[in-house]
Each structure stands twice: as C-alpha cells, then as structure tokens.
Design an enzyme around this catalytic site. Structure first.
Site, PDB file in Angstrom:
ATOM      1  N   CYS A 156      -7.422   0.107   1.260  1.00 57.81           N
ATOM      2  CA  CYS A 156      -6.448  -0.732   2.559  1.00 57.81           C
ATOM      3  C   CYS A 156      -7.170   0.363   3.959  1.00 57.81           C
ATOM      4  O   CYS A 156      -7.751   1.369   3.508  1.00 57.81           O
ATOM      5  CB  CYS A 156      -5.684  -0.817   2.884  1.00 57.81           C
ATOM      6  SG  CYS A 156      -4.202   0.153   2.932  1.00 57.81           S
ATOM      7  N   GLU A 170      12.980  -0.247 -20.533  1.00 56.59           N
ATOM      8  CA  GLU A 170      13.123  -1.591 -20.851  1.00 56.59           C
ATOM      9  C   GLU A 170      12.435  -1.360 -22.613  1.00 56.59           C
ATOM     10  O   GLU A 170      11.281  -1.100 -22.465  1.00 56.59           O
ATOM     11  CB  GLU A 170      11.950  -2.740 -19.927  1.00 56.59           C
ATOM     12  CG  GLU A 170      12.139  -2.346 -18.512  1.00 56.59           C
ATOM     13  CD  GLU A 170      11.119  -3.113 -18.107  1.00 56.59           C
ATOM     14  OE1 GLU A 170      10.308  -3.853 -18.588  1.00 56.59           O
ATOM     15  OE2 GLU A 170      10.970  -2.894 -16.160  1.00 56.59           O
ATOM     16  N   CYS A 187       1.110  -0.828   0.364  1.00 60.87           N
ATOM     17  CA  CYS A 187       0.364  -0.004  -0.357  1.00 60.87           C
ATOM     18  C   CYS A 187       0.929   0.742  -0.094  1.00 60.87           C
ATOM     19  O   CYS A 187       1.317   1.525   0.558  1.00 60.87           O
ATOM     20  CB  CYS A 187      -0.895  -0.048   1.039  1.00 60.87           C
ATOM     21  SG  CYS A 187      -1.684   1.774   1.219  1.00 60.87           S
ATOM     22  N   CYS A 239      -5.312   3.959   3.406  1.00 60.74           N
ATOM     23  CA  CYS A 239      -6.031   4.674   2.370  1.00 60.74           C
ATOM     24  C   CYS A 239      -7.115   5.279   2.811  1.00 60.74           C
ATOM     25  O   CYS A 239      -7.579   6.379   2.660  1.00 60.74           O
ATOM     26  CB  CYS A 239      -6.337   3.766   1.139  1.00 60.74           C
ATOM     27  SG  CYS A 239      -4.214   3.477   0.464  1.00 60.74           S
ATOM     28  N   ASN A 276       9.184   0.331  -9.243  1.00 62.59           N
ATOM     29  CA  ASN A 276       9.250  -0.220 -11.208  1.00 62.59           C
ATOM     30  C   ASN A 276       7.643   0.066 -11.090  1.00 62.59           C
ATOM     31  O   ASN A 276       7.252  -0.588 -10.900  1.00 62.59           O
ATOM     32  CB  ASN A 276      10.132  -1.285 -10.701  1.00 62.59           C
ATOM     33  CG  ASN A 276      10.298  -2.628 -12.455  1.00 62.59           C
ATOM     34  OD1 ASN A 276      11.037  -1.400 -12.800  1.00 62.59           O
ATOM     35  ND2 ASN A 276       9.120  -2.733 -12.714  1.00 62.59           N
ATOM     36  N   GLU A 277       7.916   0.832 -12.791  1.00 64.56           N
ATOM     37  CA  GLU A 277       6.294   0.965 -13.418  1.00 64.56           C
ATOM     38  C   GLU A 277       5.741   1.202 -11.447  1.00 64.56           C
ATOM     39  O   GLU A 277       4.718   0.059 -11.556  1.00 64.56           O
ATOM     40  CB  GLU A 277       5.767  -0.392 -13.852  1.00 64.56           C
ATOM     41  CG  GLU A 277       7.166  -0.441 -15.300  1.00 64.56           C
ATOM     42  CD  GLU A 277       6.525  -1.566 -15.943  1.00 64.56           C
ATOM     43  OE1 GLU A 277       5.671  -2.743 -15.436  1.00 64.56           O
ATOM     44  OE2 GLU A 277       6.642  -2.314 -17.296  1.00 64.56           O
ATOM     45  N   GLU A 282       8.818 -15.657 -15.313  1.00 62.02           N
ATOM     46  CA  GLU A 282       8.682 -14.503 -16.640  1.00 62.02           C
ATOM     47  C   GLU A 282       9.683 -15.542 -17.568  1.00 62.02           C
ATOM     48  O   GLU A 282      10.419 -15.141 -18.191  1.00 62.02           O
ATOM     49  CB  GLU A 282       9.739 -13.486 -16.514  1.00 62.02           C
ATOM     50  CG  GLU A 282       8.157 -12.401 -16.033  1.00 62.02           C
ATOM     51  CD  GLU A 282       8.914 -11.383 -15.958  1.00 62.02           C
ATOM     52  OE1 GLU A 282      10.354 -10.913 -16.651  1.00 62.02           O
ATOM     53  OE2 GLU A 282       8.452 -10.340 -15.622  1.00 62.02           O
ATOM     54  N   GLN A 283       9.705 -16.859 -17.282  1.00 61.99           N
ATOM     55  CA  GLN A 283      10.435 -18.158 -17.652  1.00 61.99           C
ATOM     56  C   GLN A 283      10.048 -17.699 -19.798  1.00 61.99           C
ATOM     57  O   GLN A 283      11.166 -18.142 -20.254  1.00 61.99           O
ATOM     58  CB  GLN A 283       9.559 -19.764 -17.521  1.00 61.99           C
ATOM     59  CG  GLN A 283      10.753 -19.823 -16.496  1.00 61.99           C
ATOM     60  CD  GLN A 283      10.213 -21.134 -15.817  1.00 61.99           C
ATOM     61  OE1 GLN A 283       9.781 -21.967 -16.269  1.00 61.99           O
ATOM     62  NE2 GLN A 283       9.754 -21.354 -14.159  1.00 61.99           N
ATOM     63  N   TYR A 284       9.172 -17.257 -20.140  1.00 64.15           N
ATOM     64  CA  TYR A 284       9.006 -17.048 -21.439  1.00 64.15           C
ATOM     65  C   TYR A 284       9.000 -15.742 -21.963  1.00 64.15           C
ATOM     66  O   TYR A 284       8.733 -15.848 -23.124  1.00 64.15           O
ATOM     67  CB  TYR A 284       7.564 -17.952 -22.337  1.00 64.15           C
ATOM     68  CG  TYR A 284       6.830 -19.398 -21.969  1.00 64.15           C
ATOM     69  CD1 TYR A 284       7.820 -20.153 -22.814  1.00 64.15           C
ATOM     70  CD2 TYR A 284       6.948 -20.310 -20.878  1.00 64.15           C
ATOM     71  CE1 TYR A 284       7.679 -21.692 -23.053  1.00 64.15           C
ATOM     72  CE2 TYR A 284       6.690 -21.722 -20.929  1.00 64.15           C
ATOM     73  CZ  TYR A 284       6.660 -22.141 -21.737  1.00 64.15           C
ATOM     74  OH  TYR A 284       7.151 -23.445 -21.696  1.00 64.15           O
TER      75      TYR A 284
HETATM   76  C1  GAL Z   1       8.102  -4.888 -17.069  1.00 64.38           C
HETATM   77  C2  GAL Z   1       8.581  -4.693 -15.478  1.00 64.38           C
HETATM   78  C3  GAL Z   1       9.685  -6.083 -16.199  1.00 64.38           C
HETATM   79  C4  GAL Z   1       8.867  -7.391 -16.159  1.00 64.38           C
HETATM   80  C5  GAL Z   1       8.787  -6.669 -18.171  1.00 64.38           C
HETATM   81  C6  GAL Z   1       8.146  -8.531 -18.773  1.00 64.38           C
HETATM   82  O1  GAL Z   1       6.374  -4.502 -17.003  1.00 64.38           O
HETATM   83  O2  GAL Z   1       8.401  -4.188 -15.606  1.00 64.38           O
HETATM   84  O3  GAL Z   1      10.338  -6.438 -14.778  1.00 64.38           O
HETATM   85  O4  GAL Z   1       8.307  -7.935 -15.665  1.00 64.38           O
HETATM   86  O5  GAL Z   1       7.394  -6.319 -17.849  1.00 64.38           O
HETATM   87  O6  GAL Z   1       7.845  -7.909 -19.809  1.00 64.38           O
END
Ligand code: GAL
Length: 672
Positions: free
Chosen positions: A153, A322, A107, A156, A141-142, A370-372
């Site tokens: 919650c 990214e 949160c 909030c 991150n994001e 995120e293996q793929y």
């Molecule tokens: C983004 C994220 C990364 C990873 C990526 C996979 O949104 O910041 O950590 O998960 O997607 O596409």
C-alpha cells in the site's frame, strides 16, 4: 509439561462458561488463552469499551483455578476501524485492497493502525496488567498468516523509502548496491522508489531482498510497539506470540528477540499438506523398502524441524500455543485423528523442548469460517479424542515434568538464515530449488542417524557444537567468514554445502572466485556448477561407506587450492569426471568440509554419519523412517509415526515401539 487451551468465551452463552471452566480444570488444564480476536466485542465503537463480559470471563476462569493468557486483538480489526479508516487496509502484490470479513487485513505500517493498536493495547494492559488471574500476553496472532507478510500500500511505499534512506544514506549508494545500471533502472531521488510488485519482468533481486527485509522489520517494529505498552502496564507478566513453524516470509529470529519466550502453532496433518511441496524433492520419493507414515499423524520430520526451529529462535524451551487436537479445516483432506494421536503429538513437542502445550480449541465452533475444525470437545460439547488423550497425559504428568526439566543438548547445529532463504527464493535458478528443501535433507539425515541437532542462526554460538552444518551460507560477509574460521581454528568441524558464499549482503554475485569470502576457508575453488535435468546423474568415487552415486540435481566441481585439502569423493562420470566433489580441509585443530552436490537422503546420511563417526560423539543409532528418537538427559523418547511396530536398537537392545505410540527408555536401558 503444562497444559492449556484456546478458549473463545464470546462464542458461547455465558451460562456455559462455568461448566467449561470446571471441565478444563478437571482435565488438568492450567492455562487458558483468550481474546485474541475479540476487538469488536471489547470496543464495538471507537473509544467505547465494553469490559464487563471480559472481566466476568477472566474472573470465572481464574476462580476455577485457570491462569489466563490474553491475546492483544489486533489480528482482527473491527468494522468501525476499517470503514472509518480504509487506509489501514493492506494492498496485495496485484494491487488489490483487502477488505473486512476475515483477519490480518491491516497494513503493519499504517500510522492510523498504529494509533488504534496503541489505544486498544494500552486500554487492555491498563485494565488487566495487574489482574490476579492474568499472567501473560500473546501479541497479535500469527504474524504474516494468510500471506500477509508483505503489504504493497501507499503507507508501505513511503515507509520503504525511509527505510532505504536510513540504510544507504545516499541515493548513489543505493544505485550501487542494487546494480541499477542494468536496464536503465537508476534512481535520482528516494521518492521515485516503488515496491517490487508485479512488474512486467522480474524485479531487481537486490530491490526485492531489501523489500523483504523491510517487511520483516516492519512487523518487528509493530510488535515492539505493542510489547512496550504491555511491559509498561503489565511489568510482571510474560510476553510472547505464536509463530507458524517453518513459515518463511518473516525473520522469526528477529521477531523472537523482543519476546520473553516463543511459541508456535502445530497442526501436523495440515503442515504435511502445506509444507511437503516446499520440503521434498522428487528425488526424495520413498524407497520401496521404507515405511509410510500413518496417514493421520503428519510428517514427523516436518513437525520436528518446526519444533527445532522454534526452540532455536531463543535456544530455550518453547510452548506450542495451538496444538491440533482433532481434524482441522484447512488442509486438502483433513483426516480425523485416533485415540492416542494428541498424546503422540504432545510427547513429540516435549521431546523437542516444549514445556507447555496449549490445545486448539476447547470446543468446535458452530458458526463462521472454522465450523469443521475440531476442538477438545465436539460441536455438541461431548468429549473428542483429544480430551481423552489429555486424561492419559495427566496420568503421565510426573514423567513429563521430569523430562521437561532435563537438558535438551545437541552436538550438532544446523544454521538457518532467513536472508539466505529469501535470496534463493528470489533467484532459485531452477524452479524447484529451495533453501528449505536443502536444509531439510540434512535435518532428516540427522534424525535418521539418531543425532541430536539444534537449529541456530548465523550469529549463533558455534563453539557449543562439535559439528556445524551450514548447507547454504549463500550470503557471506567478512564477519561471517571470520567467525567460521575462528570456530574451525578452535577445533570445530564445519560442513558447507552448495551455493555457499555466492552472494554479498546486497544480493549481488561476489566478484571473487566461488565460494567468495569462504574460499580461503575451504581451501578450494568452486570452478563451475551444473543444474541437471531429473533423469541425469554422475557417478561418484569415494571410500565413504554407504555413499553411492549418482550425484544429481545440482552439482559443483571443486579445485583444491591448498595442500591441506583432501578429496573425500570425486565425480567419476560426466564433464567433471576425475575432479573433487566433496573435500576436507584442515585448519589448526578443526576441519572444514565442502559438500559439492545437493544430496539425496541416503547420501546425506552417509556423509554426516561418516563425520560423526570420525568425531566419535555418541548417537542413538540408525532409525527406521518414521521412528523419532530424542534424548533428554538420561531419557530417550521414541515416537513411532507409522502404523506398524518399529524397532530401535538402543545400546544394542532392540526396543519395540507400537504404531502411533511413544516409548521412553533410560539411555542405560531400563524400559519405563
Ligand atoms: C491458526 C490460527 C487459529 C485458527 C487455527 C485453525 O493458524 O492461529 O486462529 O484459525 O489456525 O487451525
């Protein structure tokens, strides 16, 4: 253009790090982003820090010649924190507490989480704030990823009550502002106010809009808490974070204010999946004569608008933090890419104003969620297509660098406002109506006409532009009306579109005739509107070349109030037959247009094309669907996102661009 890569040293045996670093440098990579999810490896137990692995990783990467950007690891709190302090966990709108095991489950208003965030960020910034190999920080991150912008919650609830008290001062003001007379909603005390979660019927729209504002402000404050610490201990370093392109739930302009520069995460094939339904109406379905995009490059208008918004957040060069460099794992089909695709995406980013591209990720993970997902290297460590493209880009480095230094100038601005977006999302009035879709029609039109367009906030500097497109200035106040009027008096040209001026800042309907405070500016009144079922449309009568009916979907009828108003198009069938649909008003040296219906692609092109031709500023020229052209200084960058050769006419010469490829021409036309 600088190149970078996202690297997770903690995912690989340490003996591999050195060859990874050497390969990165060999590939022309200069920047490496690390550690944004490594809290559990840095602080495995409360207060016990484990720095040695991170020290070794940073030193090794730095000695190899890479500059390190560190992520503050707060997007993924460790298990000791979630188990010792379950009050840090977020609760979703359905009342469900989200547990450990993924990320972003915290949160943003938890004081416990603030304290622990301050501790980890201070500890990291103290340790690496003057480190010779570290030069910058990515905060968290994001923001809002995985639908986490709004938390429901108890922290909030209290924070929201305090935020409201600060905004309204007196509970009577809040009752007024929200119109709580309706359905007996009146509040007697701040402590009675709840969050607009899953009530029986739809909650009060003013209540929801304030909750959205509060949620956005919560992340701005939480981000600032981290930025202040990083700046304290790392005063020479740059500070940024990674946004998500057209992400709607947080005010990206507000978040950008405190950052040195902005970045976003570009996944063109995934964003096509994710955004298409939010950006295209059924009526936008392809004309049979138009070519499809290649199936494996994404939609260049979606990617382009996300680049443009990111550029517009600060009106300055940005990074792609990214960049997709292979198949992703979170779309519905996840097509693979081809040789050349990563290069195409990198050139697109450059053309739209990026000066750095950081690829995601160095090597595909062997474990977990995120293996793929592809990286520059495949699972076995061999090179993927993305790495081969990097070699090509390296060969083009001089040209890329020259273009990156060129100005990214536009004659046209498109106003984007998150509060307008939220207000229309809260009350769309027809289920598929969307603020973003409406803006996207005009954005696509500019692209197809070969017009440079900047995305700017309502508070943006209008005078820089000959033409300002404001398709939906839904919420208007005196200040906005005054700014717009001044822009037009000073010679500006402003196009307003449907549903402008309908609402006040409290998300109440204006008590003035529509478009409320903008009515004197347009010199006309919007008498009424119709939201039409799909199969209906009314004919248009107009002299504007290429502007053909029918007008469909959402239509407003305009009654001129002043002699200075001219109708440029009128309805010629339906209940508004004979009345104005598109008007022009003159004020001093400038002009205001009100476009009274939600246009199709060709209609938006015809209207903007007409205005631009009248204004007389140059445009690259009409472009086929899927061919993007951006001007940077004297260079015109042509990018073909289809799978057939496309031709652009540049100052009368046909320039052919191969499928999924880039061609750069000098605007005086000498092909390079
Ligand atoms: C983004 C994220 C990364 C990873 C990526 C996979 O949104 O910041 O950590 O998960 O997607 O596409």
């Amino acid at each position: 253009m600088n190149f970078g890569v996202c690297y997770y040293p903690e995912h690989w045996p340490e003996k591999r790090w050195e060859s990874d670093a050497l390969m990165m440098v060999e590939a022309g990579i200069e920047i490496v982003r690390i550690a944004e999810f490594a809290w559990a490896q840095i602080e495995p137990e409360a207060g016990r820090y484990q720095w040695s692995w991170l020290d070794r990783a940073i030193n090794l990467l730095g000695k190899a010649g890479l500059r390190v950007m560190l992520g503050t690891p707060t997007a993924a709190p460790p298990i000791w924190l979630t188990r010792n302090h379950p009050d840090i966990l977020r609760i979703d709108a359905g009342g469900q507490r989200r547990d450990h095991g993924t990320r972003r489950h915290y949160c943003p208003n938890s004081s416990t989480y603030h304290r622990h965030s301050q501790e980890i960020v201070s500890a990291m910034a103290q340790r690496y704030g003057t480190h010779p190999f570290v030069f910058g920080w990515q905060i968290d991150n994001e923001w809002g990823g995985g639908h986490t912008a709004r938390c429901y919650c108890y922290n909030c609830v209290t924070a929201f009550q305090a935020w409201l008290k600060d905004r309204y001062g007196d509970i009577a003001n809040l009752n007024d502002a929200w119109g709580t007379l309706f359905w007996s909603q009146s509040y007697m005390d701040w402590s009675q106010i709840h969050l607009p979660d899953q009530s029986i019927d739809k909650p009060n729209p003013s209540h929801i809009l304030d909750f959205y504002r509060f949620s956005s402000d919560s992340y701005v404050a939480y981000q600032r808490l981290q930025i202040d610490l990083v700046r304290q201990y790392a005063p020479e370093h740059v500070v940024t974070t990674n946004f998500m392109g057209l992400y709607r739930d947080l005010d990206q302009f507000a978040l950008a204010t405190d950052l040195d520069f902005v970045t976003w995460d570009s996944y063109p094939t995934g964003n096509l999946d994710r955004w298409q339904k939010h950006l295209y109406l059924k009526q936008d379905e392809l004309d049979a004569s138009e070519h499809q995009f290649a199936y494996d490059v994404g939609d260049p208008y979606i990617t382009g608008m996300a680049h443009a918004l990111t550029y517009g957040l600060k009106g300055r060069p940005f990074w792609v933090m990214e960049q997709q460099a292979g198949a992703i794992n979170w779309g519905s089909v996840n097509p693979g890419i081809r040789p050349g695709t990563t290069r195409l995406w990198t050139w697109h980013a450059l053309a739209e104003g990026a000066d750095t591209t950081v690829y995601f990720r160095w090597r595909s993970t062997l474990f977990a969620q995120e293996q793929y997902h592809s990286g520059l290297l495949q699972h076995d460590g061999s090179a993927g297509f993305g790495l081969a493209d990097l070699a090509l880009l390296r060969g083009e480095q001089q040209q890329l660098a020259d273009i990156a230094r060129q100005p990214n100038e536009a004659d046209v601005a498109l106003i984007f406002d998150f509060e307008d977006l939220w207000a229309l999302e809260i009350q769309p009035h027809r289920s598929d109506y969307s603020y973003l879709k409406h803006l996207f029609v005009y954005y696509r039109a500019c692209q197809r006409l070969g017009i440079q367009v900047d995305i700017i906030p309502k508070s943006g500097e209008l005078n820089k532009y000959s033409l300002v497109l404001a398709p939906t200035l839904h919420i208007a106040d005196e200040e906005l009306a005054h700014t717009l009027k001044q822009y037009v008096i000073d010679g500006g040209h402003l196009l307003l579109g449907v549903r402008s001026g309908f609402k006040t800042a409290n998300n109440l309907v204006t008590d003035q005739p529509f478009p409320g405070l903008l009515r004197l500016l347009i010199g006309a009144t919007v008498r009424s509107w119709q939201s039409l079922p799909e199969q209906f449309g009314w004919d248009l009568s107009t002299n504007i070349a290429g502007l053909n009916g029918p007008a469909t979907y959402w239509l407003e009828v305009l009654k001129p109030d002043s002699a200075s108003v001219r109708a440029l198009a009128s309805y010629s069938s339906g209940p508004y037959s004979g009345q104005a649909a598109l008007i022009e008003n003159s004020l001093n040296n400038g002009k205001i247009y009100y476009h009274g219906w939600y246009p199709t692609d060709p209609q938006a092109r015809a209207v903007i094309g007409h205005l631009v031709d009248k204004l007389g500023f140059s445009r690259i020229g009409d472009l086929p669907r899927g061919l993007i052209a951006r001007k940077r200084g004297d260079a015109i960058i042509l990018l073909n996102f289809t799978d057939v050769i496309q031709t652009a006419n540049i100052t009368g010469l046909p320039i052919k661009v191969p499928p999924r490829d880039v061609t750069v021409v000098n605007s005086l036309v000498s092909e390079s």
